[in-house]
Design a protein around this motif. Structure first.
Motif, mmCIF file in Angstrom:
data_model
loop_
_atom_site.group_PDB
_atom_site.id
_atom_site.type_symbol
_atom_site.label_atom_id
_atom_site.label_comp_id
_atom_site.label_asym_id
_atom_site.label_seq_id
_atom_site.Cartn_x
_atom_site.Cartn_y
_atom_site.Cartn_z
ATOM 1 N N ILE A 59 0.834 -1.208 0.000
ATOM 2 C CA ILE A 59 0.000 0.000 0.000
ATOM 3 C C ILE A 59 0.866 1.255 0.000
ATOM 4 O O ILE A 59 0.612 2.193 -0.760
ATOM 5 C CB ILE A 59 -0.972 -0.009 1.200
ATOM 6 N N LEU A 60 1.902 1.269 0.837
ATOM 7 C CA LEU A 60 2.759 2.456 0.929
ATOM 8 C C LEU A 60 3.521 2.702 -0.369
ATOM 9 O O LEU A 60 3.548 3.831 -0.875
ATOM 10 C CB LEU A 60 3.729 2.317 2.107
ATOM 11 N N LEU A 61 4.127 1.660 -0.944
ATOM 12 C CA LEU A 61 4.858 1.838 -2.202
ATOM 13 C C LEU A 61 3.912 2.248 -3.327
ATOM 14 O O LEU A 61 4.240 3.129 -4.132
ATOM 15 C CB LEU A 61 5.621 0.563 -2.569
ATOM 16 N N SER A 62 2.732 1.647 -3.374
ATOM 17 C CA SER A 62 1.749 2.016 -4.401
ATOM 18 C C SER A 62 1.307 3.466 -4.237
ATOM 19 O O SER A 62 1.176 4.203 -5.224
ATOM 20 C CB SER A 62 0.539 1.089 -4.344
ATOM 21 N N ALA A 63 1.102 3.887 -2.994
ATOM 22 C CA ALA A 63 0.686 5.267 -2.729
ATOM 23 C C ALA A 63 1.774 6.260 -3.138
ATOM 24 O O ALA A 63 1.477 7.316 -3.716
ATOM 25 C CB ALA A 63 0.334 5.435 -1.258
ATOM 26 N N VAL A 64 3.022 5.919 -2.854
ATOM 27 C CA VAL A 64 4.131 6.792 -3.244
ATOM 28 C C VAL A 64 4.182 6.937 -4.765
ATOM 29 O O VAL A 64 4.358 8.035 -5.291
ATOM 30 C CB VAL A 64 5.476 6.258 -2.682
ATOM 31 N N ILE A 65 4.001 5.832 -5.463
ATOM 32 C CA ILE A 65 4.022 5.879 -6.928
ATOM 33 C C ILE A 65 2.841 6.694 -7.458
ATOM 34 O O ILE A 65 3.000 7.520 -8.359
ATOM 35 C CB ILE A 65 4.026 4.452 -7.515
ATOM 36 N N LEU A 66 1.655 6.467 -6.910
ATOM 37 C CA LEU A 66 0.484 7.225 -7.361
ATOM 38 C C LEU A 66 0.651 8.709 -7.074
ATOM 39 O O LEU A 66 0.259 9.556 -7.889
ATOM 40 C CB LEU A 66 -0.785 6.685 -6.711
ATOM 41 N N PHE A 67 1.233 9.044 -5.930
ATOM 42 C CA PHE A 67 1.478 10.449 -5.597
ATOM 43 C C PHE A 67 2.501 11.058 -6.547
ATOM 44 O O PHE A 67 2.360 12.194 -6.989
ATOM 45 C CB PHE A 67 1.951 10.581 -4.142
ATOM 46 N N THR A 68 3.529 10.285 -6.884
ATOM 47 C CA THR A 68 4.601 10.782 -7.744
ATOM 48 C C THR A 68 4.172 10.881 -9.205
ATOM 49 O O THR A 68 4.457 11.868 -9.876
ATOM 50 C CB THR A 68 5.835 9.858 -7.644
ATOM 51 N N PHE A 69 3.498 9.850 -9.705
ATOM 52 C CA PHE A 69 3.206 9.780 -11.135
ATOM 53 C C PHE A 69 1.732 9.930 -11.482
ATOM 54 O O PHE A 69 1.371 9.855 -12.661
ATOM 55 C CB PHE A 69 3.729 8.456 -11.705
ATOM 56 N N GLY A 70 0.883 10.147 -10.495
ATOM 57 C CA GLY A 70 -0.544 10.281 -10.755
ATOM 58 C C GLY A 70 -0.880 11.430 -11.676
ATOM 59 O O GLY A 70 -1.873 11.385 -12.404
ATOM 60 N N VAL B 20 1.424 3.323 -15.146
ATOM 61 C CA VAL B 20 1.554 3.472 -13.690
ATOM 62 C C VAL B 20 1.398 2.114 -13.002
ATOM 63 O O VAL B 20 2.184 1.759 -12.116
ATOM 64 C CB VAL B 20 0.536 4.504 -13.140
ATOM 65 N N VAL B 21 0.413 1.340 -13.414
ATOM 66 C CA VAL B 21 0.192 0.011 -12.825
ATOM 67 C C VAL B 21 1.387 -0.900 -13.091
ATOM 68 O O VAL B 21 1.850 -1.615 -12.197
ATOM 69 C CB VAL B 21 -1.122 -0.612 -13.345
ATOM 70 N N LEU B 22 1.922 -0.858 -14.298
ATOM 71 C CA LEU B 22 3.104 -1.671 -14.613
ATOM 72 C C LEU B 22 4.311 -1.242 -13.784
ATOM 73 O O LEU B 22 5.123 -2.071 -13.367
ATOM 74 C CB LEU B 22 3.414 -1.606 -16.111
ATOM 75 N N HIS B 23 4.432 0.056 -13.524
ATOM 76 C CA HIS B 23 5.529 0.537 -12.672
ATOM 77 C C HIS B 23 5.344 0.035 -11.237
ATOM 78 O O HIS B 23 6.317 -0.371 -10.599
ATOM 79 C CB HIS B 23 5.606 2.064 -12.724
ATOM 80 N N ILE B 24 4.130 0.043 -10.750
ATOM 81 C CA ILE B 24 3.856 -0.491 -9.410
ATOM 82 C C ILE B 24 4.268 -1.964 -9.346
ATOM 83 O O ILE B 24 4.938 -2.397 -8.399
ATOM 84 C CB ILE B 24 2.371 -0.311 -9.027
#
Length: 154
Positions: A8-19, A104-108
């Protein structure tokens, strides 16, 4: 930290960064590959993923009139990446945010796989988390995640 919290934390960081890329239009060569190109719009071209002809000569791309363009855009043999372009078109059609969401999903997924690999190699979840966090936030990832045409670098 539990696996669930880590994911959850890594996914949230990615969504915050690349959203913010979800609002992007197709940019650069991605516009040519997905807006003006008919190759990924035709499911019959899927069979070409298993043929040598899927790899194209860059000169052909430069010398093809835009109104006639129907090329893979692949200058190296990466059938899985090209398949994801067909898959994206089947789901999202020409909607840029859908293609960007796929990146974004592939990066996650890539970040979580890196986390798992580091855990397997070191048995240290803290080190794995830091490695995954560095990988997911590193500036070199911005072009890869923000431009659908660079998906092969994810």
């Amino acid at each position: 930290m539990s696996i669930t919290k880590t994911v959850i934390l890594l996914s949230a960081v990615i969504l915050f960064t690349f959203g913010n890329c979800l609002t992007n239009e197709f940019i650069g060569d991605t516009r040519v590959l997905f807006e003006e190109n008919t190759f990924y719009k035709n499911p019959e071209n899927l069979k070409l993923l298993f043929e040598k002809s899927i790899v194209m000569d860059p000169g052909k791309f430069l010398n093809t009139p835009m109104k006639e363009i129907s090329i893979s855009g692949g200058i190296s043999y990466r059938p899985v990446v090209l398949f994801t372009f067909f898959f994206d078109y089947a789901i999202w059609k020409g909607i840029p945010w859908g293609h960007n969401l796929s990146n974004v999903v592939l990066h996650i997924i890539a970040v979580l796989l890196l986390y798992g690999l580091v855990v397997l190699l070191t048995a240290n979840r803290n080190l794995a988390f830091l490695a995954a966090l560095l990988f997911c936030k590193h500036p070199v990832q911005s072009e890869v995640v923000n431009n659908v045409g660079y998906r092969s670098d994810i």
